[in-house]
Design a protein around this motif. Structure first.
Motif, PDB file in Angstrom:
ATOM      1  N   LYS A   1      73.391  -2.676 -15.951  1.00 51.60           N
ATOM      2  CA  LYS A   1      74.762  -2.344 -16.328  1.00 51.60           C
ATOM      3  C   LYS A   1      75.755  -3.388 -15.808  1.00 51.60           C
ATOM      4  O   LYS A   1      76.868  -3.520 -16.310  1.00 51.60           O
ATOM      5  N   GLY A   2      75.350  -4.107 -14.766  1.00 49.12           N
ATOM      6  CA  GLY A   2      76.237  -5.140 -14.222  1.00 49.12           C
ATOM      7  C   GLY A   2      77.214  -4.649 -13.168  1.00 49.12           C
ATOM      8  O   GLY A   2      78.287  -5.228 -12.977  1.00 49.12           O
ATOM      9  N   VAL A   3      76.847  -3.567 -12.451  1.00 43.89           N
ATOM     10  CA  VAL A   3      77.720  -3.100 -11.369  1.00 43.89           C
ATOM     11  C   VAL A   3      77.700  -4.126 -10.228  1.00 43.89           C
ATOM     12  O   VAL A   3      76.795  -4.960 -10.157  1.00 43.89           O
ATOM     13  N   HIS A   4      78.709  -4.060  -9.358  1.00 47.43           N
ATOM     14  CA  HIS A   4      78.758  -5.008  -8.244  1.00 47.43           C
ATOM     15  C   HIS A   4      78.198  -4.427  -6.950  1.00 47.43           C
ATOM     16  O   HIS A   4      77.752  -5.149  -6.081  1.00 47.43           O
ATOM     17  N   GLY A   5      78.272  -3.113  -6.844  1.00 47.82           N
ATOM     18  CA  GLY A   5      77.784  -2.489  -5.624  1.00 47.82           C
ATOM     19  C   GLY A   5      77.125  -1.144  -5.893  1.00 47.82           C
ATOM     20  O   GLY A   5      77.467  -0.461  -6.869  1.00 47.82           O
ATOM     21  N   VAL A   6      76.166  -0.790  -5.047  1.00 47.64           N
ATOM     22  CA  VAL A   6      75.486   0.498  -5.164  1.00 47.64           C
ATOM     23  C   VAL A   6      75.478   1.172  -3.789  1.00 47.64           C
ATOM     24  O   VAL A   6      75.147   0.538  -2.787  1.00 47.64           O
ATOM     25  N   ILE A   7      75.880   2.437  -3.753  1.00 46.68           N
ATOM     26  CA  ILE A   7      75.742   3.233  -2.533  1.00 46.68           C
ATOM     27  C   ILE A   7      74.599   4.219  -2.751  1.00 46.68           C
ATOM     28  O   ILE A   7      74.625   4.979  -3.728  1.00 46.68           O
ATOM     29  N   ILE A   8      73.594   4.185  -1.885  1.00 46.25           N
ATOM     30  CA  ILE A   8      72.467   5.114  -2.042  1.00 46.25           C
ATOM     31  C   ILE A   8      72.563   6.202  -0.979  1.00 46.25           C
ATOM     32  O   ILE A   8      72.316   5.970   0.210  1.00 46.25           O
TER      33      ILE A   8
END
Lengths: 458, 458
Positions: free
Chosen positions: A86-93
């Motif tokens: 999708k091209g997101v810049h950040g992921v919080i898991i």
């Protein structure tokens, strides 16, 4: 780091359709206080809380800055893959059960790191509550945050933690910005320090550390050394004991290292190492509520000679000293006292207060003491007004009035059991802070003294 | 000592005719709560507060057990002389300005001692607030005692102090009996220890010491050694620092001695030396509210893994240890948890509580843990309910219910900012006590452990 604290758009991957603790509450909170775009993602829902939901993050028909993932752990690697696409810049898991849990979790976490790194996506977590930013109303935390709305939390204090625990603040103090690093598979203390070094809304940085991973120590200490020259850094290091270290490993998968070596290095780098949450709370309160301390001389005005003796012990132990009052100051105070009573610091004011009226005497004595050049800070000790009779001899208004006239810290210890309301009212006064014990009041002054010596003034 | 705490008749020498702080309030208090005879003495009044007053104690037409003197210091020697002539057994001298003040005061004090000794009269003070006995309503203190009536203070705790300060209790705890030794010109710590050793209404003895006079050290330590075998003695020794020692001399005229030598000797004699008022308060609360601790194993149930790590550090530092939960206990808890989560002590209960409901899970886990043989005490950590949402996951009722079933101390640390009412409600539960920090909760358990090793059980 910016993308985590100031995203323009965020997808919540794994929001349940129905109310239950967790991501559902996060969505509710975001809809209430966040101005950016929010996209719930759930393969089994077309709408959640009145907002259109998407089967996959890839179906969202707009750019997404940040994804917050709270699916089952088995699904997380695939979700991260889709975030990359999708091209997101950040992921919080948010999901738990990775490196901190078992070998399977460790393998899953490694897979996530590979995918994210290859795709140029930064990852916060896993095993994290995420972030909170009171300044723009963005928070991924679930929970009502003690009922204090985000906009009332805009304090210049950032907390960087290895647990979600501190999102609730320290005691009655709330962070304006909060980052839970969780397992630190990517974003770590150095990223956070670099961000808050430049962040103009942050004046004090608090780190809760269980440990670091592998060979990050040197990079971290270099960052501390640089940032500590500009802003005070408070560090609470837990996992000191053997057992605590073992638990920390299972809590966030971090190695704690030798506590003494670790904290000695931190101190040398310019950080203030605190030993528990109380100190964290006291020092933060002192920094926020009190003016800088310019000197080591502490004066004391007390209703009880016994308390004066206790203060003297603690002042010396904390590296401060009792002010030597000038002959002028002493003469001014002596007017209220019987001739046989030798006035000195700590000023035992009881006899004079009883003879001439507490407020009148207290007001004149506090002003005389704060005028004295050798007095850098003042500690006031009196009774918490627990009865109507006490209320008659209450001197809080006088303290607030006079303290506001001087740029010197005035700390208060109330003997007895003051109500929270009484303390809050007293602390509405400028330059006044109340502490629950003599030692904690004096330690807070010692902290301000250390900050002044290191940074000039705040 | 008996004559000071349980007089049948008392004369108040130097009661003012009109309302003002001091002896007038003492008279008011005595008329309200004391069953014995009370005789005001004032050369200028025939009646005070509706009670017949006498020009001199010698004019009182009945036997007087105890005289309480609060005239100007110059008049005190003559008043003591008259007390001797009247045949009283004890004199309390409230007046200040004696050995603690100047050479003239020193001389006056010596004169008083000579007169009293020759007349066979015991003297408490000078420079004292006197005594308080909640069990018979006798108190010479002036002040409304925080609005808590004497009959509600019948706690098996005696405080012997060198200041009137502690008559207000320690924090929210009040002494059932209180003696302010003041300048200790006659009645001293040994007299008090001997009395409370045998006093059946006293189970815990607290000493606040600034110092001793001259060569009393050995006699005092012998008394401590004997009494400490029967009842725990808590000692708060102030005047540790050079400055504090100097101040103590001017506060009560006592020599403080070397702190380390002093406290080492006290510890060896069997006393528990505390370092501040907090410890005094915590240990007293633990002793009053909790059952004896039989073992060093501490279990923890927490909503936050980070807090578990902190407890582990503190438990080790306090000389206790984390319990090793049996496989049976672990299996019972594991039922509530996801398979990947390894259950251990501290028990991080959050995931299970969120999945299955806090009260249900907490109740089962707390019972499982308290059943475990290696668990001598339990520390529960959860959020102070500050919002309606928190109130929904509040587990205080469950803790109270289950704690009452076992004879094991259950200590609680609430994260956040609990109201005083909430804490009081929780502490109405049997075997439950709340502490303001993790360290203080664990230290209180360590104290109970030390008491059990020394005295068996209380």
């Amino acid at each position: 780091m910016e993308v985590f604290l100031k995203p323009r758009s965020v997808a919540l991957v794994g929001v349940p359709r129905k109310e239950r603790p967790g991501a559902y509450v996060t969505l509710l909170n975001l809809l209430e206080s966040f101005d950016g775009d929010v996209y719930p993602v759930n393969p089994h829902a077309s709408e959640i809380l009145g907002v259109k939901a998407y089967r996959s993050i890839k179906d969202v028909p707009a750019d997404v800055d940040l994804a917050v993932i709270s699916t089952k752990r088995e699904l997380v690697p695939q979700m991260v893959e889709e975030c990359v696409e999708k091209g997101v810049h950040g992921v919080i898991i948010v999901t738990q059960g990775f490196a901190e849990a078992d070998a399977e979790g460790q393998a899953l976490q490694e897979e996530i790191v590979r995918t994210a790194k290859a795709g140029g996506v930064r990852v916060l977590g896993p095993n994290t509550m995420g972030v909170l930013n009171a300044f723009n109303g963005f928070s991924t935390t679930f929970g009502s945050l003690h009922g204090v709305p985000l906009q009332e939390r805009r304090m210049p204090v950032a907390i960087v933690s290895q647990t979600g625990f501190f999102v609730l603040g320290v005691g009655e103090l709330f962070p304006g910005k909060f980052v839970d690093l969780g397992n630190m598979c990517d974003v770590d203390f150095v990223d956070a320090l670099e961000y808050f070094e430049k962040d103009e809304e942050t004046e004090l940085i608090i780190l809760h550390m269980e440990g670091l991973h592998g060979k990050d120590g040197r990079r971290f200490l270099e960052a501390v050394m640089r940032v500590a020259r500009r802003k005070p850094i408070l560090v609470l290091k837990t996992g000191r004991s053997e057992k605590g270290a073992e638990l920390a490993a299972s809590h966030t998968g971090a190695m704690t290292g030798n506590y003494r070596v670790y904290t000695a290095a931190l101190r040398q780098a310019g950080a203030f190492v605190v030993s528990d949450i109380d100190e964290l709370q006291d020092f933060t309160k002192a920094f926020l509520r009190l003016p800088p301390l310019r000197g080591a001389g502490v004066a004391v005005i007390t209703y009880a000679g016994a308390a004066g003796v206790m203060v003297a012990d603690v002042v010396e132990e904390c590296g401060l000293r009792l002010s030597e009052l000038s002959t002028e100051t002493i003469a001014r105070i002596q007017r209220w006292m019987p001739a046989w009573m030798q006035v000195r610091n700590p000023v035992d004011i009881w006899v004079g207060a009883m003879a001439h009226g507490p407020s009148k005497v207290y007001e004149d004595v506090i002003r005389a003491v704060l005028c004295d050049e050798d007095v850098a800070a003042l500690l006031c000790i009196y009774f918490a007004p627990m009865t109507e009779e006490h209320a008659k001899i209450d001197v809080s208004d006088v303290i607030k009035e006079v303290a506001a006239e001087f740029e010197k810290p005035v700390v208060v210890w109330l003997y007895g059991y003051p109500s929270a309301e009484y303390v809050r009212k007293l602390e509405r006064g400028r330059n006044v802070a109340v502490f629950p014990t003599i030692r904690r009041a004096v330690q807070a002054l010692a902290f301000l003294n250390a900050v002044s010596s290191r940074l000039g003034s705040h």
